[in-house]
Design an enzyme around this catalytic site. Structure first.
Site, short mmCIF file in Angstrom:
data_model
loop_
_atom_site.label_atom_id
_atom_site.label_comp_id
_atom_site.label_asym_id
_atom_site.label_seq_id
_atom_site.Cartn_x
_atom_site.Cartn_y
_atom_site.Cartn_z
N LYS A 87 38.33 36.95 18.05
CA LYS A 87 38.63 36.79 19.31
C LYS A 87 38.43 35.67 20.34
O LYS A 87 39.80 35.63 20.67
CB LYS A 87 37.61 38.23 20.05
CG LYS A 87 37.62 39.69 19.66
CD LYS A 87 36.45 39.78 20.18
CE LYS A 87 35.42 39.98 20.31
NZ LYS A 87 34.97 40.19 18.86
N MET A 130 32.42 42.24 16.20
CA MET A 130 32.03 40.63 16.40
C MET A 130 32.43 39.93 15.10
O MET A 130 33.00 40.60 13.99
CB MET A 130 30.58 40.16 16.13
CG MET A 130 29.73 40.90 17.15
SD MET A 130 28.13 41.08 17.19
CE MET A 130 27.95 39.13 17.45
N ASP A 131 32.70 39.03 14.81
CA ASP A 131 34.11 37.85 14.24
C ASP A 131 34.59 38.47 13.51
O ASP A 131 35.53 38.24 12.29
CB ASP A 131 32.97 38.69 12.09
CG ASP A 131 31.34 38.20 12.68
OD1 ASP A 131 31.30 37.37 12.95
OD2 ASP A 131 30.84 38.62 11.16
N CYS A 132 35.81 38.79 14.18
CA CYS A 132 37.31 39.84 14.12
C CYS A 132 38.05 38.15 14.87
O CYS A 132 39.38 38.85 14.59
CB CYS A 132 37.33 40.06 14.78
SG CYS A 132 37.56 41.29 16.54
N GLU A 168 34.57 37.07 26.24
CA GLU A 168 33.21 37.83 25.84
C GLU A 168 33.48 38.42 27.07
O GLU A 168 32.83 38.45 28.11
CB GLU A 168 31.59 37.13 26.34
CG GLU A 168 31.72 36.14 24.80
CD GLU A 168 32.14 36.12 23.99
OE1 GLU A 168 31.76 37.17 23.67
OE2 GLU A 168 31.40 35.06 22.54
N ALA A 169 34.32 39.09 27.49
CA ALA A 169 34.32 39.40 28.34
C ALA A 169 33.40 40.77 29.00
O ALA A 169 33.96 41.55 29.79
CB ALA A 169 36.35 40.52 28.60
N GLN A 170 33.16 41.70 27.54
CA GLN A 170 32.37 42.64 27.70
C GLN A 170 31.08 42.20 29.00
O GLN A 170 30.34 43.27 29.46
CB GLN A 170 31.51 42.71 26.32
CG GLN A 170 30.54 42.17 25.98
CD GLN A 170 31.00 41.15 24.76
OE1 GLN A 170 32.74 40.89 24.98
NE2 GLN A 170 31.02 40.09 23.68
#
Length: 248
Positions: A20, A16-18, A91-93
């Protein structure tokens, strides 16, 4: 000369926070500037449904994906009004493995460029099913290059879930919340609304959120020991090769 097919699946991952979501929107903008037509997909975006948004204020409308959404049918409908050149998935996860396979089919059969962005691992440091499938079949896999730091200054790769300002190791895989300071105790039975914090492995294992905190009991982390493979060097698998709530 024989034409080389152009479709491919690319997976960009990180904690998170990188950045994407920012990168996803930049790629979308670049494609649009070249006159290309695409489909934007997302799930559980921080700003609400049907939108990709970044922390620096960029956003764009998108189609909200659900578990039972057939992405092949989505692309069929989009193609009815013109060629589809690319797909951007944020949010492909949260995709199902079957939906990842549908995107791979679009790349192979329709020569669509698929750009997927997501977190590799959940708050237990276990791979999301959607991310696991992308690691298995993507043509190119690359970590997002913006490094997120733990409070100690080490690279942060683990997405710790907080309740009442403390790290929790239990609960459902998907709980939507954002990163930020540990939340104050609240009215819910777990002691507060959920939040997330990106930590290095050492402090994720110790359960420490700052220099003044004592070590908590270390979790069992026999699975992946970071947010995806340790690929701090060049991309793997050829020319190019994590969960938590959401992040971008």
């Amino acid at each position: 000369m024989r034409r080389i097919p152009s479709g491919s699946v690319r997976f960009f991952y990180g904690p998170m926070d990188c950045g994407k979501s920012t990168l996803a929107l930049q790629i979308h903008d670049n494609q649009v500037r070249q006159g290309r037509r695409g489909v934007l997909l997302t799930r559980f975006d921080r700003s609400g449904p049907a939108r990709i948004s970044s922390r620096i204020g960029l956003s764009s409308p998108a189609l909200e994906v659900t578990d039972d959404l057939d992405l092949t049918a989505v692309l069929d409908a989009a193609a009815a009004t013109g060629a589809v050149d690319y797909v951007v998935v944020d949010e492909a996860q949260f995709l199902t493995p079957a939906q990842v396979d549908q995107l791979a089919l679009a790349a192979d059969e329709r020569e669509i460029e698929v750009f997927a962005f997501g977190i590799a691992t959940d708050f237990r440091s276990r791979l999301f099913p959607g991310s696991a499938r992308l690691f298995e079949i993507a043509d190119r896999i690359a970590p997002v290059q913006v490094e997120v730091l733990c409070w100690c200054g080490r690279p942060g790769r683990f997405n710790a879930r907080l309740l009442g300002g403390r790290i929790t190791r239990e609960g459902p895989t998907i709980v939507i919340a954002d990163t930020g300071d540990p939340v104050a105790p609240g009215p819910d039975p777990d002691g507060g609304a959920p939040a997330y914090r990106v930590l290095c492995r050492r402090h994720y294992r110790a359960g420490r959120l700052g220099p003044q905190e004592p070590d908590a009991q270390e979790p069992d982390t026999d699975g992946p020991d970071a947010d995806g493979p340790d690929t701090n060097g060049p991309d793997t698998d050829g020319p190019d090769r994590a969960g938590a709530g959401h992040g971008g």
